[in-house]
Design a protein around this motif. Structure first.
Motif, short mmCIF file in Angstrom:
data_model
loop_
_atom_site.label_atom_id
_atom_site.label_comp_id
_atom_site.label_asym_id
_atom_site.label_seq_id
_atom_site.Cartn_x
_atom_site.Cartn_y
_atom_site.Cartn_z
N GLU A 124 0.81 -1.22 0.00
CA GLU A 124 0.00 0.00 0.00
C GLU A 124 0.84 1.28 0.00
OE1 GLU A 124 -2.63 -3.14 1.99
OE2 GLU A 124 -0.55 -2.47 2.15
N PRO A 125 1.78 1.45 0.96
CA PRO A 125 2.53 2.71 0.95
C PRO A 125 3.39 2.90 -0.29
CG PRO A 125 3.42 1.17 2.58
CD PRO A 125 2.12 0.60 2.11
N LYS A 126 3.99 1.82 -0.80
CA LYS A 126 4.83 1.96 -1.99
C LYS A 126 4.00 2.38 -3.19
CE LYS A 126 8.08 -1.62 -0.52
NZ LYS A 126 8.56 -2.98 -0.78
N LEU A 127 2.87 1.71 -3.36
CA LEU A 127 2.02 1.98 -4.51
C LEU A 127 1.48 3.41 -4.47
CD1 LEU A 127 -0.51 -0.44 -6.03
CD2 LEU A 127 -1.35 1.76 -5.27
N ALA A 195 -10.01 7.69 -2.28
CA ALA A 195 -10.83 7.23 -1.16
C ALA A 195 -11.86 6.21 -1.64
CB ALA A 195 -11.52 8.42 -0.49
N GLY A 196 -12.50 6.49 -2.78
CA GLY A 196 -13.49 5.56 -3.32
C GLY A 196 -12.89 4.23 -3.71
N GLU A 197 -11.72 4.26 -4.36
CA GLU A 197 -11.09 3.01 -4.79
C GLU A 197 -10.61 2.18 -3.60
OE1 GLU A 197 -9.29 4.25 -9.15
OE2 GLU A 197 -8.42 5.12 -7.35
N LEU A 198 -10.07 2.85 -2.57
CA LEU A 198 -9.62 2.13 -1.39
C LEU A 198 -10.79 1.56 -0.60
CD1 LEU A 198 -6.76 4.54 -0.24
CD2 LEU A 198 -6.49 2.27 -1.25
N MET A 203 -14.09 -3.23 0.84
CA MET A 203 -15.32 -4.02 0.74
C MET A 203 -15.06 -5.38 0.11
SD MET A 203 -17.76 -2.27 2.13
CE MET A 203 -19.24 -3.02 1.47
N SER A 204 -14.02 -5.44 -0.75
CA SER A 204 -13.69 -6.70 -1.42
C SER A 204 -12.77 -7.58 -0.58
CB SER A 204 -13.02 -6.40 -2.77
OG SER A 204 -13.84 -5.61 -3.59
N GLU A 209 -6.51 -4.60 7.19
CA GLU A 209 -7.41 -4.04 8.20
C GLU A 209 -6.82 -2.81 8.87
OE1 GLU A 209 -8.36 -7.07 10.98
OE2 GLU A 209 -9.48 -8.31 9.53
N SER A 210 -5.51 -2.66 8.82
CA SER A 210 -4.87 -1.52 9.46
C SER A 210 -4.94 -0.25 8.62
CB SER A 210 -3.39 -1.84 9.74
OG SER A 210 -2.69 -2.08 8.53
#
Length: 436
Positions: A124-127, A195-198, A203-204, A209-210
C-alpha cells in the motif's frame, strides 16, 4: 480508416476494425488483467507485441494520442501511443467510434491485480507513494490530469523501483505551467477517487485491516505536497556550496524517495539544481551499490553513499554528455571511495567497517561545510574526522570478535586509563552527532 503512426501498421491493419470492439472474436484477443474503464478495452498480440485498444470518439482519441506523445517526450512514465484508427464503419455503413492503440506496458499490473495477488506486505505505501510521485511529475511539466486515480494508472517494478505509469489521459490538458488553483483541483479529484477506490478494495477484502481508506487518501495528498515543495523549492548555489545538495537529498530520503537523477543547470551564472525521484523497494540500494561497484553495504549505508556517487556524476560529467553509470562508478571508487579509506591510519581502521567509516566521513564533511558556509574538501574532512571523531570511537571489530577476549585487547581486568577531558568532550560531540 486512418492510422496516425505505428512501427508496423501492416499487422494492425489486418484486425477487424469494421466490427465493434466488444464483438471482436476471442481468437484475436489476449486475456490480461485490466483496471476499471468507462470504455471498451481489448488486448491483442501482433508480431509478438501486445497492444491495448480503446474504443472512443475520434476527437478524444486524437486528443489523448497527442497528450501521451507529449508526455513521453517530456520524460513522464506513460504508455506508448501507437496510433488512432478513425473513420471506422460497419459493412452496412454504420459509423463506429475511433480506436486509440497503445503498446501494453510489459510486466505492469493494475492496482486491483496487485492487491489481489498480495505480492508485497508493504504494497500500500509503496504503490500510493508512486502515485503521488507521478502526480508531482505531471504537474511539473504543466499537465492537469483531471482524473487522477489508481484505475488510470499501471504499476511496474523497475530495477528495484516501483514506478507508476499514466495509462488514461483523455480528460487531461497540457499547459505551459499550472497555477496553484489548477493543481488543487487535481488534488481534490485525486483524493476523492483514491478514497473511493480504497473503500472498494476494503469491501472486497483486499485491503489490510490496518489501512483507513479516507485517512490514506489524505496522506497521499500530504505526501504530494511535501514532495512538491521539496522539488520546486528554488535553489542555487555557489561553486563551493555543493554540500547543499547533500542536505536536499537527505530531506528527500526522509520523505521516502530515492534520487533517480540530479541535473545541474546554469541559471544567471549559478548552478541550479533539478532532482528527479523514484520510489524504491527494500534492498534496492544494496543491490545497486553492489552491481555498480562490487561493494557490500547495509541498506542505509548504500543509500547515503549512492547519493554521493550521484553527486559525483553530476559534477564529473559535462552537461549534454552521455556517460554510462558503470564507468562513472568505477571512477568514483578510484577517485573518492578508496582514497578516503587509505587516509585512515591502520591502527584506527578496525574501529568501524569501511562502509560506515565512509558514511561518517560524508556526514562529517557536511557538518563542516554547513558550519563554514562553503565546501570543505574531502581530504580536509577525512583528516578532521580521523582526528576528532574516529580516534575516540570504540574498536567495534574487537567488541564483536570473541577471539580477541583474553589476548590483552579486551581484558576487563586491565587498569582503566586516566580520564582525558578533551577526548571525552570530542567523543560526546561525536556521539550526539552520529547517534551514539
Amino acid at each position: 480508416m486512418q492510422f496516425a503512426t505505428g512501427p508496423d501498421p501492416t499487422d494492425l491493419l489486418t484486425l477487424p476494425w469494421s466490427t465493434p470492439l466488444e464483438d471482436w472474436p476471442k481468437e484475436k484477443l489476449v486475456s490480461l488483467p485490466r483496471g476499471i474503464s468507462r470504455h471498451v478495452v481489448r488486448f491483442v498480440r501482433m508480431g509478438g507485441i501486445v497492444y491495448a485498444i480503446k474504443e472512443i470518439s475520434q476527437g478524444l482519441a486524437e486528443h489523448e494520442y497527442e497528450l501521451l506523445r507529449d508526455l513521453a517526450k517530456a520524460g513522464i512514465p506513460v504508455v506508448q501511443a501507437v496510433g488512432v484508427v478513425a473513420n471506422r464503419t460497419t459493412p452496412e455503413g454504420e459509423p463506429l467510434d475511433a480506436a486509440l492503440v497503445t503498446k501494453h506496458l510489459r510486466f505492469s499490473l493494475p492496482y486491483r491485480a496487485l492487491f489481489s495477488r498480495r505480492l508485497d506486505v508493504d504494497l500500500e505505501p509503496k504503490l500510493l507513494d508512486a502515485l503521488a510521485e507521478l502526480l508531482v511529475r505531471l504537474h511539473l511539466v504543466g499537465f492537469a490530469w483531471k482524473d487522477c486515480s489508481l484505475s488510470n494508472t499501471l504499476f511496474r517494478r523497475d530495477a528495484g523501483a516501483l514506478a507508476a505509469y499514466l495509462v488514461d489521459a483523455e480528460t487531461g490538458e497540457m499547459r505551459p505551467s499550472l497555477s496553484d488553483g489548477q493543481r488543487q483541483q487535481d488534488l481534490d479529484i485525486a483524493e476523492t477517487n483514491l478514497a473511493g477506490e480504497l473503500l472498494d478494495l476494503q469491501m472486497s477484502g483486499l485491503l489490510s485491516e490496518s489501512v483507513d481508506p479516507l485517512a490514506t487518501a489524505v496522506s497521499v495528498i500530504e505526501k504530494y505536497e511535501r514532495l512538491w515543495a521539496e522539488l520546486t523549492q528554488p535553489q542555487t548555489m555557489g561553486e563551493d556550496e555543493w554540500w547543499r545538495i547533500e542536505k536536499r537529498l537527505a530531506r528527500l530520503n526522509q520523505l521516502g524517495y530515492d534520487v533517480a537523477q540530479i541535473q545541474i543547470n546554469e541559471k544567471d551564472g549559478d548552478p541550479h539544481i533539478l532532482v528527479q525521484t523514484q520510489v524504491v523497494e527494500a534492498g534496492h540500494h544494496r543491490r545497486r551499490m553492489f552491481n555498480l561497484t562490487g561493494l557490500e553495504m547495509q541498506e542505509n549505508q548504500a543509500r547515503r553513499v549512492l547519493n554521493d556517487l550521484d553527486t559525483y556524476r553530476s559534477r564529473a560529467v559535462m552537461p549534454e554528455t552521455e556517460v554510462d553509470e558503470d564507468t562513472v562508478a568505477r571512477h568514483w571508487v578510484t577517485d573518492v571511495f578508496e582514497p578516503v579509506l587509505e587516509a585512515v591510519p591502520p591502527d584506527l581502521a578496525a574501529k568501524l567497517e569501511p562502509a560506515e567509516i565512509f558514511h561518517e566521513v560524508l556526514e562529517h564533511r557536511w557538518f563542516l561545510s554547513e558550519a563554514a558556509g562553503h565546501e570543505v574538501s574531502i581530504e580536509d574532512a577525512v583528516k578532521s574526522y580521523v582526528d576528532n571523531v574516529l580516534r575516540f570511537r570504540p574498536d567495534e571489530q574487537a567488541l564483536l570478535d570473541p577471539d580477541l577476549m583474553g589476548n590483552g585487547l579486551m581484558n576487563p581486568d586491565d587498569d582503566e586509563e586516566e580520564p582525558d577531558p578533551e577526548a571525552d568532550a570530542a567523543w560526546e560531540a561525536a556521539a550526539m552527532r552520529y547517534g551514539g
